[in-house]
Design a protein around this motif. Structure first.
Motif, PDB file in Angstrom:
ATOM      1  N   LEU A  65       0.836  -1.215   0.000  1.00  0.00           N
ATOM      2  CA  LEU A  65       0.000   0.000   0.000  1.00  0.00           C
ATOM      3  C   LEU A  65       0.870   1.264   0.000  1.00  0.00           C
ATOM      4  N   GLU A  66       2.197   1.050   0.032  1.00  0.00           N
ATOM      5  CA  GLU A  66       3.186   2.143   0.062  1.00  0.00           C
ATOM      6  C   GLU A  66       3.025   3.028   1.293  1.00  0.00           C
ATOM      7  N   LEU A  67       2.629   2.390   2.403  1.00  0.00           N
ATOM      8  CA  LEU A  67       2.527   3.127   3.665  1.00  0.00           C
ATOM      9  C   LEU A  67       3.790   2.976   4.500  1.00  0.00           C
ATOM     10  N   VAL A  68       4.528   1.884   4.283  1.00  0.00           N
ATOM     11  CA  VAL A  68       5.785   1.691   5.011  1.00  0.00           C
ATOM     12  C   VAL A  68       6.884   1.309   4.026  1.00  0.00           C
ATOM     13  N   THR A  69       8.117   1.537   4.476  1.00  0.00           N
ATOM     14  CA  THR A  69       9.266   1.030   3.724  1.00  0.00           C
ATOM     15  C   THR A  69       9.973   0.009   4.612  1.00  0.00           C
ATOM     16  N   VAL A  70      10.598  -0.935   3.980  1.00  0.00           N
ATOM     17  CA  VAL A  70      11.247  -2.022   4.704  1.00  0.00           C
ATOM     18  C   VAL A  70      12.711  -2.048   4.307  1.00  0.00           C
ATOM     19  N   SER A  71      13.592  -2.148   5.316  1.00  0.00           N
ATOM     20  CA  SER A  71      15.021  -2.201   4.995  1.00  0.00           C
ATOM     21  C   SER A  71      15.716  -3.198   5.909  1.00  0.00           C
ATOM     22  N   GLN A  72      16.898  -3.610   5.490  1.00  0.00           N
ATOM     23  CA  GLN A  72      17.663  -4.555   6.303  1.00  0.00           C
ATOM     24  C   GLN A  72      18.578  -3.775   7.243  1.00  0.00           C
ATOM     25  N   PRO A  73      18.757  -4.263   8.460  1.00  0.00           N
ATOM     26  CA  PRO A  73      19.611  -3.543   9.415  1.00  0.00           C
ATOM     27  C   PRO A  73      21.068  -3.553   8.974  1.00  0.00           C
ATOM     28  N   VAL A  74      21.766  -2.455   9.279  1.00  0.00           N
ATOM     29  CA  VAL A  74      23.184  -2.352   8.923  1.00  0.00           C
ATOM     30  C   VAL A  74      24.021  -3.146   9.923  1.00  0.00           C
ATOM     31  N   ASP A  75      23.645  -3.039  11.201  1.00  0.00           N
ATOM     32  CA  ASP A  75      24.411  -3.683  12.269  1.00  0.00           C
ATOM     33  C   ASP A  75      24.115  -5.184  12.285  1.00  0.00           C
ATOM     34  N   THR A  76      25.077  -5.979  11.878  1.00  0.00           N
ATOM     35  CA  THR A  76      24.860  -7.429  11.852  1.00  0.00           C
ATOM     36  C   THR A  76      25.651  -8.128  12.949  1.00  0.00           C
ATOM     37  N   LYS A  77      26.212  -7.315  13.876  1.00  0.00           N
ATOM     38  CA  LYS A  77      27.047  -7.914  14.928  1.00  0.00           C
ATOM     39  C   LYS A  77      26.213  -8.505  16.061  1.00  0.00           C
ATOM     40  N   ARG A  78      24.918  -8.099  16.098  1.00  0.00           N
ATOM     41  CA  ARG A  78      24.098  -8.567  17.209  1.00  0.00           C
ATOM     42  C   ARG A  78      23.863 -10.075  17.111  1.00  0.00           C
ATOM     43  N   VAL A  79      23.649 -10.666  18.274  1.00  0.00           N
ATOM     44  CA  VAL A  79      23.415 -12.109  18.323  1.00  0.00           C
ATOM     45  C   VAL A  79      22.060 -12.423  17.683  1.00  0.00           C
ATOM     46  N   GLY A  80      21.983 -13.500  16.965  1.00  0.00           N
ATOM     47  CA  GLY A  80      20.718 -13.920  16.362  1.00  0.00           C
ATOM     48  C   GLY A  80      20.521 -13.290  15.000  1.00  0.00           C
ATOM     49  N   ARG A  81      19.442 -13.696  14.359  1.00  0.00           N
ATOM     50  CA  ARG A  81      19.156 -13.194  13.022  1.00  0.00           C
ATOM     51  C   ARG A  81      18.702 -11.737  13.104  1.00  0.00           C
ATOM     52  N   PRO A  82      19.303 -10.818  12.321  1.00  0.00           N
ATOM     53  CA  PRO A  82      18.871  -9.420  12.392  1.00  0.00           C
ATOM     54  C   PRO A  82      17.437  -9.279  11.890  1.00  0.00           C
ATOM     55  N   SER A  83      16.681  -8.405  12.558  1.00  0.00           N
ATOM     56  CA  SER A  83      15.278  -8.242  12.193  1.00  0.00           C
ATOM     57  C   SER A  83      15.110  -7.066  11.235  1.00  0.00           C
ATOM     58  N   THR A  84      14.230  -7.262  10.271  1.00  0.00           N
ATOM     59  CA  THR A  84      13.938  -6.239   9.271  1.00  0.00           C
ATOM     60  C   THR A  84      13.441  -4.954   9.940  1.00  0.00           C
ATOM     61  N   ILE A  85      13.890  -3.801   9.429  1.00  0.00           N
ATOM     62  CA  ILE A  85      13.464  -2.512   9.989  1.00  0.00           C
ATOM     63  C   ILE A  85      12.317  -1.944   9.150  1.00  0.00           C
ATOM     64  N   VAL A  86      11.273  -1.510   9.833  1.00  0.00           N
ATOM     65  CA  VAL A  86      10.101  -0.963   9.150  1.00  0.00           C
ATOM     66  C   VAL A  86       9.966   0.515   9.519  1.00  0.00           C
ATOM     67  N   GLY A  87       9.804   1.364   8.516  1.00  0.00           N
ATOM     68  CA  GLY A  87       9.630   2.799   8.767  1.00  0.00           C
ATOM     69  C   GLY A  87       8.486   3.351   7.931  1.00  0.00           C
ATOM     70  N   PRO A  88       7.985   4.542   8.281  1.00  0.00           N
ATOM     71  CA  PRO A  88       6.896   5.132   7.494  1.00  0.00           C
ATOM     72  C   PRO A  88       7.392   5.570   6.117  1.00  0.00           C
ATOM     73  N   SER A  89       6.563   5.403   5.111  1.00  0.00           N
ATOM     74  CA  SER A  89       6.924   5.826   3.757  1.00  0.00           C
ATOM     75  C   SER A  89       6.579   7.305   3.560  1.00  0.00           C
ATOM     76  N   GLU A  90       7.163   7.912   2.543  1.00  0.00           N
ATOM     77  CA  GLU A  90       6.836   9.317   2.240  1.00  0.00           C
ATOM     78  C   GLU A  90       5.877   9.420   1.058  1.00  0.00           C
ATOM     79  N   ARG A  91       5.323   8.274   0.652  1.00  0.00           N
ATOM     80  CA  ARG A  91       4.449   8.240  -0.519  1.00  0.00           C
ATOM     81  C   ARG A  91       3.131   8.977  -0.248  1.00  0.00           C
TER      82      ARG A  91
END
Ligand SMILES: [Zn+2]
Length: 414
Positions: A65-91
């Motif tokens: 619906l172009e309400l959010v954007t999804v990106s991968q985290p930059v910091d991969t040093k944390r333990v476990g699988r990094p979780s996808t980051i969700v932010g508001p879109s500007e659409r």
């Protein structure tokens, strides 16, 4: 804040069918993204109690619906699988409009309370409602060419009393407006849905969502402008609106029965006893930003007897008003904006002390008096008027887009 600016319950909250549940979940997740500006999918899972695959599906739908954007985290040093980051879109954007005595300010506001662009049109004289609408219309034409997103609606912050149901400005004393059907005028001129509220109400909504009051259930906001003092309250996570939407005229509480006559007809209102012009005159400035006023007050308070007397007098009356608000609302936080923040910042803990010594022991011990740090809170709050409908039902933006396609020149109508 938990709920909507208009005090309405989230649509479909009692719905029993799957479609209602889907909308409700979409709204709940979008509200989290909106409030946090950036949040991981794992945090959404934790906050909503929904399972991971459901959250993934909801986020994917919000992304489509172009309400959010999804990106991968930059910091991969944390333990476990990094979780996808969700932010508001500007659409999908809101256009925020704030007519005031010396300027018309128009902002482009994205979800997450971010002002993407701001336009200020200085006025020789305070603008009429018609001038305000024509300025908006002209700007929207230009905006349509430069912003590729869709305008969900227009939120208007008015320095006056606005009817919650009809969007009529009953009175805006400093603009000299009376019974202006502002929302209807804007909708007719632009073909875009519009909402209006008192400017300080927009301020308290923004402060409660993104400012010092974020995460607080009970907030009092008091803003000092050149025209007077406005305010509002969030009580139990809900904006206090009153019967007709006129709640929160905190500037017109009695603080001095021997005081000056206010433009509202009463005597000794907070905004006649505590005002910016008296402070400017005391420190020898004709005009100044609030930061400049604060600088001067910091230098002269407690060193210059005249300035000290004027400031102490204003502190006394502001303290009386705050005592009343603290006793009435039992807030966890009182946020001061505009020149009231300048006064607080320049006088150390004087206001906090005044409240602690004068309010009742229970509420006095629980309240923090702070200064607003949120820039553009009126525009952000005006944007919130627009986004509430989308947060209730995120699928409504799809309908909105279709209606735009049917109407190729929506901004030229009227
Ligand atoms: Zn008054």
């Amino acid at each position: 804040m938990k709920d909507t600016a208009d005090g309405g319950a989230r649509a479909g909250s009692r719905g029993s069918n799957l479609e209602d549940l889907r909308r409700q979940n979409l709204g709940a997740v979008l509200s989290l993204v909106h409030a946090n500006r950036s949040i991981t999918r794992a945090e959404i899972t934790h906050a909503t109690g929904l399972n991971r695959s459901t959250v993934a599906t909801i986020v994917a739908e919000l992304e489509s619906l172009e309400l959010v954007t999804v990106s991968q985290p930059v910091d991969t040093k944390r333990v476990g699988r990094p979780s996808t980051i969700v932010g508001p879109s500007e659409r999908h954007i809101a256009v925020a409009l704030n007519p005031d005595t010396d300027a018309i300010t128009i902002g482009v506001v994205a979800m997450g309370g971010r002002v993407l662009r701001e336009f200020r049109f200085d006025m020789e004289q305070s603008p009429s409602a018609t001038q305000t609408v024509s300025t908006l219309k002209a700007l929207l034409r230009g905006l349509e060419l430069s912003h590729r997103g869709s305008v969900l609606g227009i939120g208007i912050a008015v320095p006056g009393l606005v009817g919650a149901r009809d969007g009529i400005v009953r009175v805006a004393p400093h603009l000299d407006w009376r019974d202006e059907p502002l929302v209807e005028m804007v909708v007719t001129a632009t073909g875009i849905p519009a909402w209006a509220a008192n400017d300080a109400t927009c301020g308290v909504v923004a402060e409660g969502q993104f400012g010092e009051g974020a995460g607080e259930e009970n907030v009092v906001y008091l803003n000092g402008g050149s025209g007077g003092i406005g305010g509002g309250a969030i009580v139990g996570g809900q904006l206090l609106t009153g019967q007709g939407g006129f709640s929160g005229e905190l500037g017109h509480t009695l603080v001095n029965s021997d005081g000056l006559r206010c433009h509202c007809g009463a005597v000794g209102c907070l905004e006649t006893e505590v005002n910016r012009n008296d402070l400017l005159a005391a420190v020898g400035l004709e005009t100044a930003t609030n930061a400049q006023l604060e600088d001067r007050l910091r230098t002269l308070y407690l060193t210059d007897p005249n300035v000290t007397a004027v400031v102490d007098r204003q502190l006394e009356f502001l303290g009386i008003a705050l005592r009343n608000f603290v006793n009435t609302f039992n807030p966890g936080i009182v946020v001061l904006g505009g020149f009231l923040a300048s006064v607080r910042n320049a006088t150390g803990g004087a206001l906090q002390e005044a409240v602690e010594h004068s309010a009742l022991p229970g509420p006095a011990s629980e309240v923090r008096i702070v200064s607003s740090t949120l820039e553009d809170n009126l525009l952000i709050g005006a944007g919130e008027l627009v986004f509430q409908a989308v947060l209730r039902d995120p699928t409504s933006v799809a309908v909105h887009d279709q209606s735009n396609e049917r109407r190729p020149e929506p901004l030229a109508a009227g």
